[in-house]
Structure formats: structure tokens, C-alpha cells
Design an enzyme around this catalytic site. Sequence first.
Site, PDB file in Angstrom:
ATOM      1  N   ASN A   1       0.762  -1.210  -0.024  1.00 34.87           N
ATOM      2  CA  ASN A   1      -0.037   0.022  -0.137  1.00 34.87           C
ATOM      3  C   ASN A   1       1.094   1.038  -0.232  1.00 34.87           C
ATOM      4  O   ASN A   1       1.396   1.597   0.995  1.00 34.87           O
ATOM      5  CB  ASN A   1      -1.069  -0.028   1.281  1.00 34.87           C
TER       6      ASN A   1
ATOM      7  N   LYS B   1       0.044   4.131  -0.339  1.00 36.75           N
ATOM      8  CA  LYS B   1      -0.642   5.351   0.466  1.00 36.75           C
ATOM      9  C   LYS B   1      -0.421   6.394  -0.438  1.00 36.75           C
ATOM     10  O   LYS B   1      -0.439   6.572  -1.509  1.00 36.75           O
ATOM     11  CB  LYS B   1      -0.092   5.678   1.807  1.00 36.75           C
TER      12      LYS B   1
ATOM     13  N   HIS C   1      -9.375   0.855   5.344  1.00 37.18           N
ATOM     14  CA  HIS C   1      -8.236   1.164   6.030  1.00 37.18           C
ATOM     15  C   HIS C   1      -8.295   2.180   7.155  1.00 37.18           C
ATOM     16  O   HIS C   1      -8.981   3.127   7.030  1.00 37.18           O
ATOM     17  CB  HIS C   1      -7.185   1.647   4.920  1.00 37.18           C
TER      18      HIS C   1
ATOM     19  N   GLU D   1      -6.561   4.436   8.109  1.00 35.54           N
ATOM     20  CA  GLU D   1      -6.520   5.984   7.754  1.00 35.54           C
ATOM     21  C   GLU D   1      -7.668   6.646   7.161  1.00 35.54           C
ATOM     22  O   GLU D   1      -7.978   7.768   7.261  1.00 35.54           O
ATOM     23  CB  GLU D   1      -5.155   6.069   6.995  1.00 35.54           C
TER      24      GLU D   1
ATOM     25  N   GLU E   1      -4.815  -4.896  10.702  1.00 40.13           N
ATOM     26  CA  GLU E   1      -3.558  -4.108  10.878  1.00 40.13           C
ATOM     27  C   GLU E   1      -3.936  -3.291  12.279  1.00 40.13           C
ATOM     28  O   GLU E   1      -4.950  -2.531  12.178  1.00 40.13           O
ATOM     29  CB  GLU E   1      -3.916  -2.981   9.764  1.00 40.13           C
TER      30      GLU E   1
ATOM     31  N   GLY F   1       3.198   2.128  10.456  1.00 38.71           N
ATOM     32  CA  GLY F   1       4.250   3.286  10.439  1.00 38.71           C
ATOM     33  C   GLY F   1       4.895   3.753  11.873  1.00 38.71           C
ATOM     34  O   GLY F   1       5.665   4.597  12.074  1.00 38.71           O
TER      35      GLY F   1
ATOM     36  N   SER G   1       3.938  -2.157  10.255  1.00 40.99           N
ATOM     37  CA  SER G   1       5.577  -2.428  10.339  1.00 40.99           C
ATOM     38  C   SER G   1       6.001  -3.649   9.978  1.00 40.99           C
ATOM     39  O   SER G   1       6.890  -4.262  10.531  1.00 40.99           O
ATOM     40  CB  SER G   1       5.742  -1.947  11.786  1.00 40.99           C
TER      41      SER G   1
END
Length: 248
Positions: free
Chosen positions: A9, A11, A93, A95, A163, A169, A208
Site C-alpha cells: 500500500n 498510500k 483502511h 487511515e 492491521e 508506521g 510495520s
Amino acid sequence: MRRTLAAGNWKMNGDAAMLDALQQLQAPGGDNAPDILICPPSTLLLQAVAASENSPVRIGGQDCHTAASGAHTGDVSAAMIKATGASAVLVGHSERRADHGETNSDVRAKVEAAWGADLLAILCIGESEAERMGDDTLDIIAAQLEASLPDGATGTNTVIAYEPIWAIGTGRVPTLEQIVETHDMIRARLEARFATQGAAIRILYGGSVKPSNAAEIFTAENVDGALVGGASLKVADIQPIIDALAAS
Ligand code: 13P
């Protein structure tokens, strides 16, 4: 047996020059060769599909709207993603859930939109750090799975990506025991709801994932691959993850 999947991904990162990387990725040989999927920003989808022709890499979108068309400035529909030649789309996701207020019912509608356009839906679920600390992870994940995943999921139309939000991250990863516990619970729920199709749905771990930790994560029986963010931006990082999956 489930075929493993290494998904990247990008992003809101990447440019046309990075598409050269798609041609450098190598599919390991053998029975255990994973599927490889890269999800670049929507502006690069067409070029990415062209750049990955004659390569083992498949291309996916990062989000789609629930509607097929209409007055939704800035959005793209699942059919538009499909029309680029992409074969999959991420939905839900964390985010998107955080930045755009997407709820489980929004995400559920997006999965249906993806299926309607003949795209593989990669449904993302994950707990916050507070939920993890409060020992609520399994309940939260079960509730997200139930509410975000429509009836009709199969091994060919759906992938689940677990996730943990606090692992994205940050360089922090759950223990193998925690990953196993969550993935086993997801598998049990999928099988209870979708029977043999539930056994065929792939479950990815994301958050990660690096060349240094991938092999250990892939030892878990119900980890069928990875959804990789930062480490998918460089061939030197994603290739060893693909190789670790093939060796798992
Ligand atoms: P990182 O691999 O950068 O932690 O991102 C994970 C992710 O959000 C993939 O969708």
C-alpha cells in the site's frame, strides 16, 4: 490450500518514476509462490497497470466510493478502478476510517461496491492502542469483521487485512502470540459464518512489516501474507518480504 499474498500500500506516496520498481520485483518460483499486489495512488493506476504488464505484479486501488457514479467530487468508483485494469481495492483502511470518518456500514457498502465491479476487496480491520491496552482487541476485531463484511464473502472476492492501528508506521509490532490469537479468532469467525469459503479467505497481517520481522510473522498458520506500507516503497525492502512469504 490458500495462496499467499504480498500486498503493498503506497498510500499518498509515489510517482511515475517509482513504477519502474514494478518491473524489478521478482516472483519466487515453486509451489509456494505468493500473489503480489501493489496499490499506488489512483492517479498512477493506469500507468501502473501498463508498467506491470508481463510481470507477476497485480495492481489495486486504495479506496472506492460506495456509489457507481454521481456527484461525489474527488472520489472514484469501483468500476473506475476496474476500468484501469486493476484487480483489487483496499477498503476500510484505518487511515480512511480516521481521516474520512468511515464507519463499518460505509465500509460494508464499499465491499459490496468492489464486488459489484468484480474487484477483490481487501477489507482492513484493526484495534487502537487504547483498545489493545484495555484488553478489548478480540471483541473490537470481531465486531468490525461482523459489521464491515457483507454476506457473500468468498475466498476469491475477499481478503481480510488485520492491521493494529498502533503498529502502522510506528516500527512496533504485536508479539507473534498476539498475531496468532487475533488471526485464529478471525479464521474461526469466517468459518462459522462462511463455512468452506471462510476457510478459503486469506488473512493478511499489516503494521510495520519489514524484511527483519516478516519470516517470523509468516510462521503463523492463519497469516496468509502481509499488507505492507512503508517497506513497499523500495524494491530492496519489499522483495525480501515476498521471498520470506514464498519460503514460509
Ligand atoms: P506500515 O507498513 O508503514 O506500518 O503500514 C501498514 C499499512 O497501513 C498498510 O496498509
